[in-house]
Design an enzyme around this catalytic site. Sequence first.
Site, short mmCIF file in Angstrom:
data_model
loop_
_atom_site.label_atom_id
_atom_site.label_comp_id
_atom_site.label_asym_id
_atom_site.label_seq_id
_atom_site.Cartn_x
_atom_site.Cartn_y
_atom_site.Cartn_z
N LYS A 71 -25.41 -19.23 -32.75
CA LYS A 71 -24.37 -20.32 -32.33
C LYS A 71 -24.89 -21.71 -32.88
O LYS A 71 -25.33 -22.53 -32.21
CB LYS A 71 -24.53 -20.40 -30.53
CG LYS A 71 -23.41 -21.13 -29.93
CD LYS A 71 -23.74 -21.05 -28.35
CE LYS A 71 -22.51 -21.60 -27.64
NZ LYS A 71 -22.67 -21.44 -26.18
N VAL A 130 -20.38 -16.50 -27.28
CA VAL A 130 -20.77 -17.26 -28.64
C VAL A 130 -19.74 -17.35 -29.55
O VAL A 130 -19.53 -18.60 -30.15
CB VAL A 130 -22.09 -16.62 -29.36
CG1 VAL A 130 -22.42 -17.05 -30.57
CG2 VAL A 130 -23.33 -16.57 -28.34
N THR A 170 -16.32 -9.67 -23.59
CA THR A 170 -17.61 -9.56 -22.52
C THR A 170 -17.13 -9.79 -21.45
O THR A 170 -16.43 -10.81 -21.14
CB THR A 170 -18.76 -10.22 -23.10
OG1 THR A 170 -18.69 -11.46 -23.09
CG2 THR A 170 -19.34 -9.86 -24.49
N LYS A 184 -14.49 -26.25 -22.46
CA LYS A 184 -15.42 -26.59 -23.41
C LYS A 184 -15.98 -25.55 -24.52
O LYS A 184 -15.77 -24.38 -24.54
CB LYS A 184 -16.91 -26.98 -22.67
CG LYS A 184 -16.82 -27.96 -21.53
CD LYS A 184 -18.13 -28.36 -20.71
CE LYS A 184 -18.50 -27.15 -19.89
NZ LYS A 184 -19.57 -27.66 -19.37
N THR A 240 -16.90 -0.57 -22.95
CA THR A 240 -17.68 -0.18 -23.68
C THR A 240 -18.94 -1.01 -23.57
O THR A 240 -19.85 -0.67 -24.44
CB THR A 240 -17.08 -0.03 -25.31
OG1 THR A 240 -16.95 -1.42 -25.48
CG2 THR A 240 -15.83 0.70 -25.28
N HIS A 248 -26.97 -23.72 -13.14
CA HIS A 248 -27.12 -24.34 -14.46
C HIS A 248 -27.89 -25.73 -14.56
O HIS A 248 -27.65 -26.42 -15.29
CB HIS A 248 -25.80 -24.64 -15.32
CG HIS A 248 -24.80 -23.48 -15.27
ND1 HIS A 248 -24.52 -22.43 -14.34
CD2 HIS A 248 -24.64 -22.69 -16.46
CE1 HIS A 248 -23.85 -21.51 -14.72
NE2 HIS A 248 -23.76 -21.72 -16.14
#
Length: 381
Positions: A71, A102, A126, A138, A168, A252
């Site tokens: 990243k 990412v 994901t 963002k 998967t 966070h």
Amino acid sequence: MDYEIIEIYDLFNPGNPELGLLPGRKPSKLTRLVVMDHTVDEIFGERIRNYFSVNRLFVEYLTLPGGDENKTLDQVLRIARRLSEIGTHRVGTPPIAIGGGVLQDVVGMASSLYRRGIPYVRVPTTLLAQIDGSVSAKNGVNYEGFRNRLGTFAPPPRTLIDRSLIATLPERQIQSGLGEALKMALIKDPVLFELLEEHGPQLVADRLQDSDNGNDAGPGREVMHRAISGMAEELQKNLWETDLRRIVDYGHTFSPVIEMQALPALLHGEVVAMDCVLSAVLALHRGMLTPAQFERIVNTTRGMGLAPSHPMFADPSVLRRALADTMRHRDNQQHLTLLQGIGRTIFVNDLTDTELDCAAQVMTELLETDESGVLSLQGGC
């Protein structure tokens, strides 16, 4: 600012027009860049290429490595180079980002910089990217050891979320994504918390596909929808973060510094879940959570296969350093979100080192107990 977040099924079926459409559901006639990460290319690459071929849509492909270690600004520049090579227009040829968080971040940042900003389309693959990153405005890259230290605000006008794409995923990726769902549940949605509490192990085993439910209205779909809509409700009030007091920053406060130090051992959602538990400890010691509520939070976290603690969360010096860095991001204020029960929050700015020391002791105890262990819940304080 308006942008679409569309929950859809069977996105890579050539008979489904949505993937090939421009924002506003307009037809695509010029060449566009499709960016995938390596994992997506391995699993879905053939289907994706067949989709554009069958529909006679003009695209070029770029495949990038995933993972937080990739990243970087170099990846952003690599995307910008390909946008130039294929002659990307200011508006009419938005790139399509198909991959995890990412990839979404680096494509979003490249798009926000190219020609001072072009539209793009997100296709998150994901669970973490579908329930968290899909809603966010963002983008960012890691810089000099800090998470998302360089970034922009640039929401795509179109995001397509296909829950079947996560079928998967490895189990650990599902667990990581549920860490962000836990955050949303704790700060504003007791019903979502109850779903995670009751169905956590099955959600992981089913990859949220509701395979035992027999229809498309089971707990997997409801968990995803509630997490996405809850995030959207919060962001729409403060999209550009002009108000630095954000309840969605729960989980966070301490995690960004710890996550970067732990790379690649811990995934983002795993660290967020630990931060959620630590913040619950702080609320417990202030009498804002009952011991029973705290135990429900810990048990739900474990039920989803997530560890509630880590040695770095049990180290007061690490916690102080993490809080100091976060305060710089919050204009030298703590703006720490604490729970007042499950689903309700307040902000505090008076957290002390003594409280962190006590919380670290509980986090140490969590490391030393399994699901059958008994917590003192006091950390020796």
